[in-house]
Design a protein around this motif. Structure first.
Motif, mmCIF file in Angstrom:
data_model
loop_
_atom_site.group_PDB
_atom_site.id
_atom_site.type_symbol
_atom_site.label_atom_id
_atom_site.label_comp_id
_atom_site.label_asym_id
_atom_site.label_seq_id
_atom_site.Cartn_x
_atom_site.Cartn_y
_atom_site.Cartn_z
ATOM 1 N N UNK A 99 -5.511 -2.844 6.501
ATOM 2 C CA UNK A 99 -5.183 -3.989 5.654
ATOM 3 C C UNK A 99 -4.042 -4.821 6.241
ATOM 4 N N UNK A 100 -4.020 -6.089 5.863
ATOM 5 C CA UNK A 100 -2.910 -6.948 6.273
ATOM 6 C C UNK A 100 -1.607 -6.574 5.559
ATOM 7 N N UNK A 101 -1.738 -5.923 4.434
ATOM 8 C CA UNK A 101 -0.573 -5.466 3.684
ATOM 9 C C UNK A 101 -0.967 -4.334 2.767
ATOM 10 N N UNK A 102 0.036 -3.648 2.204
ATOM 11 C CA UNK A 102 -0.214 -2.508 1.314
ATOM 12 C C UNK A 102 -1.196 -1.521 1.938
ATOM 13 N N UNK A 103 -0.879 -1.120 3.163
ATOM 14 C CA UNK A 103 -1.749 -0.181 3.878
ATOM 15 C C UNK A 103 -1.592 1.235 3.327
#
Length: 797
Positions: A99-103
């Motif tokens: 993910x681009x964030x909140x991996x």
């Protein structure tokens, strides 16, 4: 960091730097329980599920911890809740870490097992049921148009609730079990209604037994760890943890340490039972105070250790984490869980209730600077100056907390809706800033489906037709260039708004019927009055109060757009309706389109600048919804609770971003797909006359009737709070706003330069916390948090 012991610095560093992972233990256990108990009543099945998870999940005690308890096999690790939805988990198994964030990281050896577990849940989940039972109009809107946003309510648990923590501290799990057993003995089994109650009460007893065993597991683990350490001081701490856990497994706590530990265990178990976020803790400084005061006065503990325990408590709250679909995650970035704590306020006689623990909790918040818990302070006209000063001292640290809410508005607003005076004075915030009576209110005082008001206006200006899909759900009154008066525009707006208000109610009630049947929360129901007395879960009507509200997104954009049409097209005739329609249809493309956009931006006043004409029209447009929504009933109406109604709210969280993507260009000069205004904050870039003008505009809205909550975000440069004179002016500004019936305000005290640097080099700003809508987030986790803060929050430089 000042104010923290070396122990706390180490624990904080560990939890902040922990890479979020996924744990499949809960999914594995619950699947086996459901397979083995297919013929059992759902309440019993859910109770056995909780008990088995608490009996068999991994537990641990971190080195140096004084408050213990975990929701998964490692800190900052999310369990899986397949009973709500399975498909997005299955589809994203290989994508979570990309993910681009909140991996989230999922160990490779668990991926195939998780896929196999999820196969069992096909066709059995809450989401499956809802999609089979929702109306065609609701599903068409979901697929093609985008006025309603309700799917998040069926991919996870309910949450959005404050359990009766005071009750469990007073009774202990043993007392709660006795209460359930007594109600069970009193049933008349010849009465069919009592037979229904019997199942629920039996389920409550099963879960309580699971809770007590869970706590005893930590007592045993602490005892085991004593022999594995050579450090005398740690041996003593582990012995203390062992005794605390043993004492509170059934009995009420006897001291401050035991009270905080039991509080955390209860809060944790509620998170393990259900995946709903916004599980909140209420007025912690009120119900913990007697334990704190007794221990301090008796010299059982000193203030340093009391604060260290509070630090430990905050770190444990931060350790709780949730896994969401990427479609949801990208708009609420930063791993938020919205675990709300509130302090301060007054009693029913108007006496201020600020105490020593209030100040200790605020000071601890300023020390720890984490994005959870989500921290609020109740302010009223007699709030101590010392409290206001401490609030500002923490606010100027620049991590977006505490946020402030106004007793003088919220209490009468609750009473207006039928809440008893004594209960209204005991209100607490939940989630972002929604309010409810702790331990007496059902789920989701706010946070149900979202209503995209700007999309509704777009439909109203296009004869009810969605221009992207060509679908019309409600017949319109014409297109923009058909209208011969502004009154016709308003009638078209009202017609579409009332249709989608009704559709929003239908969607919510269908979701609730499925939740009631498939995913009752037994532990949570046992901890809300008067579910045990009524023999009902919350969804069946067990709570004393049950009033819910979705959030209405885009109020300022609608007001600005309507005013621009009124002034520029009808009053001054600077733009023809035909030219405006062409510009909107083409997203202001070309020289002429941009020319019209600039006129819309610069020649029509905007909400947020204390200009009556636009502010009053904004209120008028939203008041149509406020008057209409209260006539509808939720699924608990007439089944016991006071209320059973829907209420208005503008607590958008970050829904202004995805809602903006559903909308084309709008008459306020906003281009297609761009974010909308956040809550009732002015549209970014439109406020021209400073914070006082913003406060005055907000105060003109029907605040008292917006019982679900109003969200106002503000951002200031740190330089405005550089000395005592500045701080006093800042406090006066807040007091003035609240005297004008302001509901809520929260601040980002952070420079644009720092935000940009954090966006470019997040690893260098690991401890930077920024406020995004109704929550805060560590900026290192995802750039979108910083981007939203730069773009959306009001800037007063």
């Amino acid at each position: 960091m000042s104010g923290m012991s070396k122990r706390i610095e180490k624990l904080r560093k560990t939890v902040v730097e922990a890479q979020p992972e996924i744990c499949i233990e809960r999914a594995r256990i619950i699947t086996n329980v459901y397979k083995e108990n297919e013929d059992m009543p759902i309440d019993i099945k859910r109770a056995k599920m909780v008990k088995e998870v608490l009996d068999n999940m991994s537990i641990y005690i971190e080195d140096g911890e004084m408050i213990v308890g975990n929701q998964a096999y490692k800190t900052r690790t999310a369990p899986i809740f397949p009973e709500y939805s399975w498909d997005w988990i299955y589809n994203e198994v290989d994508e979570f870490e990309k993910r681009d964030g909140d991996r989230f990281y999922l160990k490779e050896e668990y991926k195939n097992e998780l896929r196999e577990i999820l196969q069992f849940w096909k066709g059995k989940t809450l989401k499956d049921r809802v999609y089979k039972t929702q109306t065609q109009d609701v599903l068409k809107d979901k697929k093609y148009i985008g006025v309603l946003g309700w799917e998040g309510n069926v991919t996870a648990g309910e949450g959005h609730i404050i359990a009766d923590y005071k009750m469990i501290l007073d009774l202990g799990f043993g007392g709660l079990k006795n209460k359930a057993e007594q109600e069970l003995r009193n049933l008349d089994e010849t009465n069919p209604e009592d037979l229904r109650k019997r199942i629920f009460l039996q389920a409550v007893i099963i879960t309580i037994e699971g809770c007590t065993r869970f706590i005893n597991r930590y007592a045993d683990l602490a005892k085991e760890l004593i022999s594995k350490t050579d450090i005398i001081a740690r041996k003593d701490e582990l012995e203390k943890i062992h005794m605390v856990c043993k004492n509170i497994s059934m009995k009420p706590p006897e001291n401050y340490y035991e009270a905080i530990q039991l509080l955390y265990f209860v809060h944790l178990i509620l998170q393990i039972e259900s995946n709903g976020h916004s599980m909140s803790l209420g007025r912690v400084d009120q119900y913990l105070y007697k334990y704190y005061k007794n221990d301090i006065d008796s010299e059982i503990i000193d203030k340093g250790f009391a604060k260290e325990l509070m630090h430990c408590f905050y770190i444990k709250i931060f350790s709780i984490i949730k896994l969401r679909p990427w479609t949801h995650t990208k708009f609420v970035a930063g791993y938020p869980t919205y675990q709300n704590i509130i302090v301060g306020g007054q009693d029913v006689n108007g006496n201020d209730q600020t105490n020593e623990l209030t100040y200790l909790m605020l000071k601890s918040l300023g020390d720890i600077k984490l994005s959870e818990p989500n921290f609020y302070v109740r302010i009223h006209q007699n709030s101590p100056e010392k409290l206001m000063m401490m609030c500002v001292d923490v606010i100027k640290e620049g991590f977006g907390m505490p946020a402030l809410v106004n007793d003088e508005v919220i209490i009468p607003s609750l009473i207006l809706r039928g809440v008893e005076k004594e209960d209204a004075y005991n209100y607490a915030t939940m989630g972002c800033l929604e309010v409810q009576v702790p331990g007496k209110w059902g789920y989701r005082a706010n946070g149900k489906s979202k209503l995209n008001l700007l999309k509704v206006l777009e439909l109203a200006l296009n004869n009810g037709v969605d221009t992207r899909s060509g679908i019309q759900l409600e017949e319109g009154l014409g297109k923009l260039d058909d209208f011969t008066s502004f009154e016709m525009v308003m009638k078209a707006w009202e017609k579409q708004l009332k249709y989608f208000t009704k559709l929003h109610v239908i969607a919510d009630n269908i979701n609730d019927l499925a939740m009631e049947e498939l995913v009752p929360d037994i532990v949570c129901s046992a901890l809300v009055q008067n579910c045990i007395g009524r023999g009902k879960t919350i969804k069946e009507g067990g709570a004393i109060y049950d009033m819910i509200s979705g959030c209405q997104v885009g109020v300022p954009n609608v007001g600005n757009s309507l005013y621009a049409i009124k002034k520029l097209c009808f009053d001054e005739k600077k733009i023809t309706l035909n030219d405006l329609k062409k510009a909107l249809d083409n997203d202001f493309d070309g020289v002429e389109g941009e020319k019209i956009r600039q006129i819309l931006l610069n020649h029509a006043e905007k909400y947020g600048n204390d200009i009556d004409e636009v502010d009053n029209l904004t209120r008028e447009a939203y008041d149509i919804f406020i008057r209409d929504i209260v006539k509808y009933k939720n699924t608990r109406f007439g089944r016991g609770p006071i209320g059973g109604i829907f209420m208005p709210a503008t607590v958008t969280i970050s829904a202004n971003v995805p809602c903006g993507k559903a909308c084309g260009a709008s008459a306020d000069g906003r281009k297609a797909n761009q974010p909308m205004a956040d809550g009732i904050s002015p549209m970014h870039g439109t406020e021209k006359f400073g914070p006082t003008a913003v406060f005055n505009s907000v105060s003109k809205l029907s605040t008292l009737l917006t019982t679900g909550g109003q969200l106002l975000n503000m951002r200031f440069q740190p330089s405005i709070l550089k000395n005592n004179s500045d701080i006093n002016k800042f406090i006066s500004l807040i007091k003035t706003f609240f005297s004008k019936m302001g509901w809520h305000v929260q601040f980002n005290i952070i420079s644009t330069d720092i935000l940009k640097k954090a966006q470019e080099n997040p690893e260098e700003y690991r401890d930077l916390v920024v406020r995004v809508a109704g929550y805060s987030a560590l900026s290192v986790f995802v750039n979108i948090v910083v981007v939203q803060t730069l773009k959306i929050c009001n800037k007063f430089l």
